[in-house]
Write a protein that holds these residues in place. Sequence first.
Motif, PDB file in Angstrom:
ATOM      1  N   GLU A  22       0.819  -1.212   0.000  1.00 23.07           N
ATOM      2  CA  GLU A  22       0.000   0.000   0.000  1.00 23.07           C
ATOM      3  C   GLU A  22       0.852   1.261   0.000  1.00 23.07           C
ATOM      4  O   GLU A  22       0.366   2.358  -0.232  1.00 23.07           O
ATOM      5  N   MET A  23       2.156   1.099   0.256  1.00 22.25           N
ATOM      6  CA  MET A  23       3.063   2.243   0.288  1.00 22.25           C
ATOM      7  C   MET A  23       3.490   2.630  -1.122  1.00 22.25           C
ATOM      8  O   MET A  23       3.440   1.818  -2.046  1.00 22.25           O
ATOM      9  N   LYS A  24       3.929   3.887  -1.284  1.00 21.28           N
ATOM     10  CA  LYS A  24       4.456   4.346  -2.564  1.00 21.28           C
ATOM     11  C   LYS A  24       5.873   3.821  -2.748  1.00 21.28           C
ATOM     12  O   LYS A  24       6.559   3.511  -1.780  1.00 21.28           O
ATOM     13  N   VAL A  25       6.318   3.767  -4.014  1.00 22.18           N
ATOM     14  CA  VAL A  25       7.641   3.228  -4.324  1.00 22.18           C
ATOM     15  C   VAL A  25       8.749   4.008  -3.628  1.00 22.18           C
ATOM     16  O   VAL A  25       9.668   3.427  -3.060  1.00 22.18           O
ATOM     17  N   ASP A  26       8.651   5.352  -3.642  1.00 23.14           N
ATOM     18  CA  ASP A  26       9.718   6.126  -3.007  1.00 23.14           C
ATOM     19  C   ASP A  26       9.742   5.922  -1.497  1.00 23.14           C
ATOM     20  O   ASP A  26      10.810   5.935  -0.878  1.00 23.14           O
ATOM     21  N   GLU A  27       8.568   5.693  -0.899  1.00 28.65           N
ATOM     22  CA  GLU A  27       8.524   5.392   0.536  1.00 28.65           C
ATOM     23  C   GLU A  27       9.159   4.035   0.816  1.00 28.65           C
ATOM     24  O   GLU A  27       9.914   3.878   1.789  1.00 28.65           O
TER      25      GLU A  27
END
Length: 202
Positions: A22-27
């Motif tokens: 559910e997290m973004k790639v950069d995160e």
Amino acid sequence: MADKPGNQTPNTPDVSESDLREMKVDELREEAREAGVGAVSGMKKEELVKALSEARSGSGGDGSGEGSGSEDDLGAGPDGGKIRRGPESSKSLKYSQEVTSPDEEPEREGRSLVTTHHEVIKEWAEERGGVPATVGGTEHDDHLGVLRFDFGGDDSNLRHVSWDEWFKTFDERQLNFIYQESRTDGNQSTFFRLENPGREDA
């Protein structure tokens, strides 16, 4: 998100893979770096999820990126990310923030940045869907022509090349990479330009 209290803490060891997705790639990349995962800039989202999950469970760690091949070898490049200077250095170089590590953040939104760090450049491009490319018809002999990134537009003049080829040419030409992470309004920016401080026409 508030009803998932255990997953709001970055270092929570028992975060499931479905929560990570559910997290973004950069995160995910930031989390993976903090967990000691190597070569995160070349990883796709699913690879980041697996590597981060393994690192947190103690079964992955530094070895989780070993399948990435030459991605591990990108590193900082011959100048360690430092600015290359010369007689034709532009004024914008003087006012740009020098970035010598993937962990450095812009001082403010819309800040002009400059680097020669291979991993910083590759990560910036890939986060925007960019693929290393050269402008067709500008090649000479067996050397690449004008260096660009293909962000998925309709420019049929762009020919995709490998990262190794792109950076080999970048270093041979002694270029600086001037770019923005975000515009002043906070939205992601794809602005960049390449400067050869030794030649006015670069």
